[in-house]
Design an enzyme around this catalytic site. Structure first.
Site, PDB file in Angstrom:
ATOM      1  N   GLY A 137     -47.928   8.060 152.380  1.00  0.00           N
ATOM      2  CA  GLY A 137     -47.816   6.619 152.146  1.00  0.00           C
ATOM      3  C   GLY A 137     -46.457   6.156 152.622  1.00  0.00           C
ATOM      4  O   GLY A 137     -45.552   6.983 152.793  1.00  0.00           O
TER       5      GLY A 137
ATOM      6  N   VAL B  89     -43.183   3.319 148.550  1.00  0.00           N
ATOM      7  CA  VAL B  89     -44.428   2.914 147.868  1.00  0.00           C
ATOM      8  C   VAL B  89     -44.524   3.514 146.454  1.00  0.00           C
ATOM      9  O   VAL B  89     -45.243   3.012 145.596  1.00  0.00           O
ATOM     10  CB  VAL B  89     -45.671   3.293 148.724  1.00  0.00           C
ATOM     11  CG1 VAL B  89     -45.946   4.793 148.693  1.00  0.00           C
ATOM     12  CG2 VAL B  89     -46.901   2.531 148.261  1.00  0.00           C
TER      13      VAL B  89
ATOM     14  N   ARG C 143     -29.606  12.396 149.353  1.00  0.00           N
ATOM     15  CA  ARG C 143     -29.213  11.209 148.580  1.00  0.00           C
ATOM     16  C   ARG C 143     -28.395  11.684 147.380  1.00  0.00           C
ATOM     17  O   ARG C 143     -28.418  12.880 147.041  1.00  0.00           O
ATOM     18  CB  ARG C 143     -30.451  10.453 148.091  1.00  0.00           C
ATOM     19  CG  ARG C 143     -31.244   9.838 149.229  1.00  0.00           C
ATOM     20  CD  ARG C 143     -32.533   9.203 148.740  1.00  0.00           C
ATOM     21  NE  ARG C 143     -33.337   8.767 149.866  1.00  0.00           N
ATOM     22  CZ  ARG C 143     -34.666   8.803 149.903  1.00  0.00           C
ATOM     23  NH1 ARG C 143     -35.345   9.253 148.859  1.00  0.00           N
ATOM     24  NH2 ARG C 143     -35.331   8.390 150.955  1.00  0.00           N
TER      25      ARG C 143
ATOM     26  N   ARG D 154     -34.413   0.473 145.410  1.00  0.00           N
ATOM     27  CA  ARG D 154     -34.061   1.890 145.264  1.00  0.00           C
ATOM     28  C   ARG D 154     -32.601   2.116 145.665  1.00  0.00           C
ATOM     29  O   ARG D 154     -31.933   2.977 145.112  1.00  0.00           O
ATOM     30  CB  ARG D 154     -35.019   2.758 146.089  1.00  0.00           C
ATOM     31  CG  ARG D 154     -34.854   4.238 145.820  1.00  0.00           C
ATOM     32  CD  ARG D 154     -35.960   5.061 146.442  1.00  0.00           C
ATOM     33  NE  ARG D 154     -35.863   5.084 147.906  1.00  0.00           N
ATOM     34  CZ  ARG D 154     -36.756   5.640 148.710  1.00  0.00           C
ATOM     35  NH1 ARG D 154     -37.830   6.216 148.211  1.00  0.00           N
ATOM     36  NH2 ARG D 154     -36.591   5.620 150.024  1.00  0.00           N
TER      37      ARG D 154
ATOM     38  N   ARG E 229     -37.683   1.944 158.324  1.00  0.00           N
ATOM     39  CA  ARG E 229     -38.746   2.391 157.414  1.00  0.00           C
ATOM     40  C   ARG E 229     -39.838   1.322 157.268  1.00  0.00           C
ATOM     41  O   ARG E 229     -41.031   1.643 157.179  1.00  0.00           O
ATOM     42  CB  ARG E 229     -38.156   2.783 156.051  1.00  0.00           C
ATOM     43  CG  ARG E 229     -37.485   4.158 156.129  1.00  0.00           C
ATOM     44  CD  ARG E 229     -36.730   4.565 154.889  1.00  0.00           C
ATOM     45  NE  ARG E 229     -36.090   5.858 155.126  1.00  0.00           N
ATOM     46  CZ  ARG E 229     -36.354   6.998 154.484  1.00  0.00           C
ATOM     47  NH1 ARG E 229     -37.203   6.995 153.497  1.00  0.00           N
ATOM     48  NH2 ARG E 229     -35.750   8.125 154.798  1.00  0.00           N
TER      49      ARG E 229
ATOM     50  N   ASP F 162     -49.911  -0.467 142.278  1.00  0.00           N
ATOM     51  CA  ASP F 162     -49.436  -1.760 141.774  1.00  0.00           C
ATOM     52  C   ASP F 162     -48.828  -1.483 140.406  1.00  0.00           C
ATOM     53  O   ASP F 162     -47.616  -1.311 140.276  1.00  0.00           O
ATOM     54  CB  ASP F 162     -50.626  -2.737 141.717  1.00  0.00           C
ATOM     55  CG  ASP F 162     -50.182  -4.144 141.422  1.00  0.00           C
ATOM     56  OD1 ASP F 162     -48.995  -4.338 141.116  1.00  0.00           O
ATOM     57  OD2 ASP F 162     -51.028  -5.072 141.475  1.00  0.00           O
TER      58      ASP F 162
HETATM   59  P1  ADP Z   1     -41.417   6.998 147.881  1.00  0.00           P
HETATM   60  O1  ADP Z   1     -41.277   8.395 147.314  1.00  0.00           O
HETATM   61  O2  ADP Z   1     -42.820   6.672 148.236  1.00  0.00           O
HETATM   62  O3  ADP Z   1     -40.467   6.731 148.997  1.00  0.00           O
HETATM   63  P2  ADP Z   1     -40.261   6.188 145.317  1.00  0.00           P
HETATM   64  O4  ADP Z   1     -41.065   7.010 144.369  1.00  0.00           O
HETATM   65  O5  ADP Z   1     -38.857   6.609 145.595  1.00  0.00           O
HETATM   66  O6  ADP Z   1     -41.051   5.982 146.708  1.00  0.00           O
HETATM   67  O7  ADP Z   1     -40.281   4.700 144.751  1.00  0.00           O
HETATM   68  C1  ADP Z   1     -39.525   3.670 145.362  1.00  0.00           C
HETATM   69  C2  ADP Z   1     -39.009   2.743 144.282  1.00  0.00           C
HETATM   70  O8  ADP Z   1     -40.113   2.026 143.734  1.00  0.00           O
HETATM   71  C3  ADP Z   1     -38.339   3.470 143.143  1.00  0.00           C
HETATM   72  O9  ADP Z   1     -37.178   2.737 142.749  1.00  0.00           O
HETATM   73  C4  ADP Z   1     -39.397   3.471 142.035  1.00  0.00           C
HETATM   74  O10 ADP Z   1     -38.808   3.460 140.751  1.00  0.00           O
HETATM   75  C5  ADP Z   1     -40.148   2.173 142.305  1.00  0.00           C
HETATM   76  N1  ADP Z   1     -41.567   2.218 141.938  1.00  0.00           N
HETATM   77  C6  ADP Z   1     -42.458   3.210 142.106  1.00  0.00           C
HETATM   78  N2  ADP Z   1     -43.690   2.847 141.674  1.00  0.00           N
HETATM   79  C7  ADP Z   1     -43.583   1.589 141.225  1.00  0.00           C
HETATM   80  C8  ADP Z   1     -44.507   0.635 140.638  1.00  0.00           C
HETATM   81  N3  ADP Z   1     -45.787   0.926 140.460  1.00  0.00           N
HETATM   82  N4  ADP Z   1     -44.041  -0.571 140.299  1.00  0.00           N
HETATM   83  C9  ADP Z   1     -42.743  -0.904 140.481  1.00  0.00           C
HETATM   84  N5  ADP Z   1     -41.809  -0.070 141.019  1.00  0.00           N
HETATM   85  C10 ADP Z   1     -42.225   1.149 141.392  1.00  0.00           C
HETATM   86  P1  5GP Z   2     -37.689  10.475 152.482  1.00  0.00           P
HETATM   87  O1  5GP Z   2     -36.606  10.547 153.516  1.00  0.00           O
HETATM   88  O2  5GP Z   2     -37.883   9.094 151.917  1.00  0.00           O
HETATM   89  O3  5GP Z   2     -37.570  11.545 151.436  1.00  0.00           O
HETATM   90  O4  5GP Z   2     -39.070  10.818 153.231  1.00  0.00           O
HETATM   91  C1  5GP Z   2     -39.417  10.102 154.370  1.00  0.00           C
HETATM   92  C2  5GP Z   2     -40.830  10.442 154.784  1.00  0.00           C
HETATM   93  O5  5GP Z   2     -40.914  11.813 155.154  1.00  0.00           O
HETATM   94  C3  5GP Z   2     -41.875  10.245 153.697  1.00  0.00           C
HETATM   95  O6  5GP Z   2     -42.981   9.562 154.289  1.00  0.00           O
HETATM   96  C4  5GP Z   2     -42.297  11.624 153.312  1.00  0.00           C
HETATM   97  O7  5GP Z   2     -43.658  11.679 152.920  1.00  0.00           O
HETATM   98  C5  5GP Z   2     -42.102  12.343 154.627  1.00  0.00           C
HETATM   99  N1  5GP Z   2     -41.934  13.792 154.446  1.00  0.00           N
HETATM  100  C6  5GP Z   2     -41.248  14.444 153.477  1.00  0.00           C
HETATM  101  N2  5GP Z   2     -41.364  15.767 153.634  1.00  0.00           N
HETATM  102  C7  5GP Z   2     -42.161  15.952 154.709  1.00  0.00           C
HETATM  103  C8  5GP Z   2     -42.682  17.118 155.360  1.00  0.00           C
HETATM  104  O8  5GP Z   2     -42.449  18.254 154.999  1.00  0.00           O
HETATM  105  N3  5GP Z   2     -43.466  16.903 156.460  1.00  0.00           N
HETATM  106  C9  5GP Z   2     -43.755  15.651 156.921  1.00  0.00           C
HETATM  107  N4  5GP Z   2     -44.546  15.561 157.981  1.00  0.00           N
HETATM  108  N5  5GP Z   2     -43.291  14.542 156.329  1.00  0.00           N
HETATM  109  C10 5GP Z   2     -42.505  14.691 155.241  1.00  0.00           C
END
Ligand code: ADP
Ligand code: 5GP
Length: 318
Positions: free
Chosen positions: A135, A139, A168, A261, A272, A296
């Site tokens: 995703g 998300v 991070r 975030r 992104r 949601d």
């Molecule tokens: P991803 O791993 O897909 O990049 P994260 O889990 O880091 O996304 O979530 C991004 C931000 O959105 C975080 O700050 C998280 O707390 C917030 N978040 C996640 N799910 C929800 C939701 N259902 N409603 C509102 N905020 C959310």
């Molecule tokens: P982030 O930098 O936010 O942690 O991740 C960025 C993206 O990389 C996200 O879409 C996550 O799903 C993807 N990602 C994380 N680990 C892997 C991996 O091992 N393989 C691939 N193909 N994508 C990854």
């Protein structure tokens, strides 16, 4: 080269004495001898392989989580693995597999250039498929995975990916990712150590075979957080998984979450968001994702995630 072997041939026998119990299993040109070795402080499983053609013994490199070594019985499942059942422990802890020629063992043998075997823990009941979650960035994939693992700490294990991006603030090496250099990662990819890899938002990300193995070795169900390209590669691989795509309720909400975030620069956020549009388009690729969930309300999405991963049987509606 191993040491000279004695002149005998075994089919499948069990040898027991006070301090030692051994099982010998014949497979093709090899005999695997699995033995409990006691010393004063502990018991361990020793493994020796007899090459019947050259009549030599080899001590393989043993990978994976070692079973506790009580009395056991061993039997052949197929040419790839030996089933080892521990006696005197709870049923849940009793089933182990010694992988002798699985794709993972074949790959490790090639990398190490020597004989390799690997332990993995068996699971009672119907084996549950790994879960691939994809995703757009922001998300809520990480949030949903953390929530699921908190609720089911013994059931799920996270596949720790490798990445060339910088950590991070709160990310821990080896827990959230294996943070690595590009040339090292490219080298490991070229040596066949990765199940899949992709260039995402300007960095290299990938799932090592070891990352998945280390979860399944513990008898846990593996969760992978990977992008759409990675999901496509895993679909084409031998790993049979459930593929889930998580959508935002709207593009505006996705942007809001990504900004809130606070982990990316403005330039990275723009990159992104641009990639998010392409990923959302690809979520409908025929035959790629088994389930599409809208994140949601977090609780509702968590409930639905449990349904599609077959943990519970009803769906929440907002
Ligand atoms: P991803 O791993 O897909 O990049 P994260 O889990 O880091 O996304 O979530 C991004 C931000 O959105 C975080 O700050 C998280 O707390 C917030 N978040 C996640 N799910 C929800 C939701 N259902 N409603 C509102 N905020 C959310
Ligand atoms: P982030 O930098 O936010 O942690 O991740 C960025 C993206 O990389 C996200 O879409 C996550 O799903 C993807 N990602 C994380 N680990 C892997 C991996 O091992 N393989 C691939 N193909 N994508 C990854």
């Amino acid at each position: 080269m191993g040491e000279e072997a004695p002149e005998f041939r075994v089919e499948s026998i069990t040898l027991e004495s006070k301090d030692c119990q051994q099982n010998a299993i014949d497979i093709g040109d090899k005999t695997y001898v699995i033995g409990r070795i006691d010393d004063d402080s502990k018991s361990t499983f020793g493994i020796k392989i007899l090459d019947k053609l050259t009549q030599t013994w080899v001590e393989p490199t043993v990978l994976g989580a070692q079973p506790p070594s009580k009395l056991h019985s061993a039997s052949l499942v197929n040419d790839e693995k030996i089933l080892v059942v521990e006696k005197g422990v709870s049923l849940n802890d009793s089933i182990w597999f010694l992988e002798i020629d699985t794709p993972f063992v074949k790959q490790q043998r090639k990398i190490k250039g020597s004989e390799v075997v690997s332990w993995s823990k068996g699971v009672l009941g119907v084996a549950q498929k790994p879960v691939v979650i994809s995703g757009p960035s922001g998300v809520g994939k990480g949030t949903l995975i953390a929530k699921l693992m908190k609720e089911y700490p013994l059931k799920f294990g996270f596949s720790v990916s490798h990445t060339t991006r910088s950590p991070r603030v709160k990310e821990i090496d080896g827990v959230h990712y294996h943070f690595t250099g590009r040339s090292k990662m490219e080298q490991d990819i070229s040596e066949g150590e990765f199940l899949e890899f992709a260039h995402v938002h300007g960095n290299l990300y990938g799932t090592s075979i070891e990352a998945v193995e280390s979860v399944t070795d513990k008898g846990k169900r593996c969760i992978l957080d990977i992008d759409v390209q990675g999901a496509r590669s895993v679909r084409a691989s031998s790993l049979e998984a459930i593929f889930i795509f998580v959508c935002p309720p709207s593009f505006e909400e996705l942007e809001k979450r990504l900004r809130a975030r606070g982990t990316e620069t403005e330039e990275q956020i723009q990159k992104r968001l641009k990639n998010a549009r392409a990923e959302l388009d690809q979520s409908n690729s025929p035959g790629l994702f088994d389930h599409i969930l809208v994140n949601d309300d977090l609780e509702a999405c968590h409930d639905n995630l449990k349904v599609v991963t077959q943990l519970t049987g009803y769906i929440s509606f907002p």
